[in-house]
Scaffold this motif. Structure first.
Motif, PDB file in Angstrom:
ATOM      1  N   LYS A 198      -2.072  -3.830  -6.551  1.00 16.19           N
ATOM      2  CA  LYS A 198      -3.100  -2.605  -5.567  1.00 16.19           C
ATOM      3  C   LYS A 198      -3.412  -1.527  -6.600  1.00 16.19           C
ATOM      4  CE  LYS A 198      -1.402  -0.060  -2.199  1.00 16.19           C
ATOM      5  NZ  LYS A 198      -2.342   1.262  -2.192  1.00 16.19           N
ATOM      6  N   MET A 225      -6.575   0.785  -0.897  1.00 12.61           N
ATOM      7  CA  MET A 225      -5.711   0.327   0.637  1.00 12.61           C
ATOM      8  C   MET A 225      -4.701   0.563   0.890  1.00 12.61           C
ATOM      9  SD  MET A 225      -8.873  -3.134   1.030  1.00 12.61           S
ATOM     10  CE  MET A 225      -8.710  -2.899   2.997  1.00 12.61           C
ATOM     11  N   ASN A 226      -4.447  -0.016   2.065  1.00 10.93           N
ATOM     12  CA  ASN A 226      -2.894   0.450   2.562  1.00 10.93           C
ATOM     13  C   ASN A 226      -2.173  -1.145   2.624  1.00 10.93           C
ATOM     14  OD1 ASN A 226      -3.105   3.400   2.592  1.00 10.93           O
ATOM     15  ND2 ASN A 226      -4.641   3.112   5.035  1.00 10.93           N
ATOM     16  N   VAL A 227      -2.552  -1.979   2.002  1.00 10.79           N
ATOM     17  CA  VAL A 227      -1.575  -3.406   1.863  1.00 10.79           C
ATOM     18  C   VAL A 227      -1.686  -3.512   0.245  1.00 10.79           C
ATOM     19  CG1 VAL A 227      -2.744  -3.668   3.926  1.00 10.79           C
ATOM     20  CG2 VAL A 227      -3.964  -4.112   2.218  1.00 10.79           C
ATOM     21  N   ASP A 228      -0.757  -4.229   0.161  1.00  9.28           N
ATOM     22  CA  ASP A 228      -0.494  -4.670  -1.529  1.00  9.28           C
ATOM     23  C   ASP A 228       0.197  -6.135  -1.157  1.00  9.28           C
ATOM     24  OD1 ASP A 228      -0.981  -5.143  -4.203  1.00  9.28           O
ATOM     25  OD2 ASP A 228       1.177  -3.233  -3.853  1.00  9.28           O
ATOM     26  N   VAL A 249      -3.532  -6.957  -1.968  1.00  8.85           N
ATOM     27  CA  VAL A 249      -4.884  -6.918  -1.078  1.00  8.85           C
ATOM     28  C   VAL A 249      -5.519  -8.866  -1.470  1.00  8.85           C
ATOM     29  CG1 VAL A 249      -7.382  -6.312  -0.861  1.00  8.85           C
ATOM     30  CG2 VAL A 249      -5.452  -4.768  -2.027  1.00  8.85           C
ATOM     31  N   ASP A 291      -7.260 -11.715   1.534  1.00  7.78           N
ATOM     32  CA  ASP A 291      -8.331 -11.747   2.875  1.00  7.78           C
ATOM     33  C   ASP A 291      -7.916 -10.801   2.967  1.00  7.78           C
ATOM     34  OD1 ASP A 291      -8.010 -14.765   1.838  1.00  7.78           O
ATOM     35  OD2 ASP A 291      -6.098 -15.090   1.885  1.00  7.78           O
ATOM     36  N   GLN A 292      -8.155  -9.327   3.378  1.00  4.02           N
ATOM     37  CA  GLN A 292      -8.538  -8.078   3.710  1.00  4.02           C
ATOM     38  C   GLN A 292     -10.022  -7.846   4.533  1.00  4.02           C
ATOM     39  OE1 GLN A 292      -6.299  -6.125   4.880  1.00  4.02           O
ATOM     40  NE2 GLN A 292      -4.847  -8.561   4.498  1.00  4.02           N
ATOM     41  N   THR A 293      -9.914  -7.732   5.893  1.00  2.00           N
ATOM     42  CA  THR A 293     -11.571  -7.710   5.991  1.00  2.00           C
ATOM     43  C   THR A 293     -11.956  -5.860   5.922  1.00  2.00           C
ATOM     44  OG1 THR A 293     -11.186  -8.766   8.005  1.00  2.00           O
ATOM     45  CG2 THR A 293     -13.209  -7.807   8.154  1.00  2.00           C
ATOM     46  N   LEU A 294     -13.234  -5.336   5.820  1.00  3.21           N
ATOM     47  CA  LEU A 294     -13.716  -4.730   5.569  1.00  3.21           C
ATOM     48  C   LEU A 294     -15.023  -4.567   6.921  1.00  3.21           C
ATOM     49  CD1 LEU A 294     -13.259  -1.526   3.784  1.00  3.21           C
ATOM     50  CD2 LEU A 294     -14.855  -2.637   2.346  1.00  3.21           C
ATOM     51  N   LEU A 335     -14.551 -10.249   3.833  1.00  4.69           N
ATOM     52  CA  LEU A 335     -13.843 -11.184   3.818  1.00  4.69           C
ATOM     53  C   LEU A 335     -13.000 -10.586   2.642  1.00  4.69           C
ATOM     54  CD1 LEU A 335     -11.429 -12.325   5.086  1.00  4.69           C
ATOM     55  CD2 LEU A 335     -12.056 -14.097   5.172  1.00  4.69           C
ATOM     56  N   SER A 367     -10.378 -10.589  -0.963  1.00  8.79           N
ATOM     57  CA  SER A 367      -9.762 -10.171  -1.930  1.00  8.79           C
ATOM     58  C   SER A 367     -10.008  -9.601  -3.113  1.00  8.79           C
ATOM     59  CB  SER A 367      -8.663 -11.762  -2.463  1.00  8.79           C
ATOM     60  OG  SER A 367      -9.006 -12.484  -0.832  1.00  8.79           O
TER      61      SER A 367
END
Length: 197
Positions: free
Chosen positions: A131, A138-141, A143, A145-148, A156, A158
């Motif tokens: 990322k 974003m706070n995931v790595d 990124v 299949d993330q929902t915003l 949804l 990526s």
């Protein structure tokens, strides 16, 4: 800017201004590039490409976005670039390497019996999912299949980079989806300027 000769190419609908700068005499400003790419008042294009010699590969592609900002890579742009350099005799083989800000890219002009490039294969390398290298906040790595939650409802998506950042959104019916509206909305929300590769 001095008068320049240019060519206009498109790859899968993305259009580009291609300029041969083999002698490295051009130093267009961001404003000049943006003016040339401006539709209705300039030539109009999605990007601006300079063709230069390379010390690392067979030829060098310098790519700018339509707003005049430098960019590291463009998949459709490099195919147009490859057609230009092959058709203009700047390379003399159907397999050659292109120096880009995203690294060396490998080109193959597929032999269809014609003297011009009509089908082009580009090895873009492995996708980037880090990322920080993509420039995603974003706070995931990674990124994936993330929902915003957005004003247009939950989305949804990526994030991936092939040298330039992309947000990939799966939709059930792309023909009837407001793709152009979403494309304009997403970039300023999710992406920062590209981090060094």
């Amino acid at each position: 800017m001095i008068p320049i000769e240019f060519s206009k190419y498109h790859g899968t609908g993305n259009d580009f201004i291609v300029v041969n700068d083999w002698n490295r005499k051009l130093q267009p400003t961001r404003e000049e590039i943006a003016g040339l790419c401006r539709r209705h008042f300039g030539i109009g294009a999605d990007g601006f490409i300079l063709v230069e010699p390379s010390e690392e590969a067979d030829v060098k592609m310098v790519y700018f976005n339509a707003d005049g900002s430098p960019a590291v890579m463009c998949g459709n742009g490099i195919r147009c670039f490859a057609k230009y350099v092959f058709d203009h005799g700047l390379v003399d083989t159907r397999r050659f390497d292109v120096e880009t800000a995203a690294g060396i890219k490998h080109i193959e002009i597929i032999d269809d019996g014609k003297s011009t490039a009509n089908r082009i294969r580009v090895d873009m390398g492995a996708p980037i999912f880090d990322k920080d290298r993509i420039g995603v906040e974003m706070n995931v790595d990674p990124v994936l299949d993330q929902t915003l939650d957005t004003t247009m409802g939950p989305v949804l998506f990526s994030a991936v980079s092939m040298g330039n950042p992309h947000a990939i959104i799966e939709v059930a019916d792309v023909e009837n989806h407001p793709v152009l509206n979403w494309g304009l909305w997403w970039r300023p929300i999710l992406f920062l300027p590209m981090a060094p590769m």
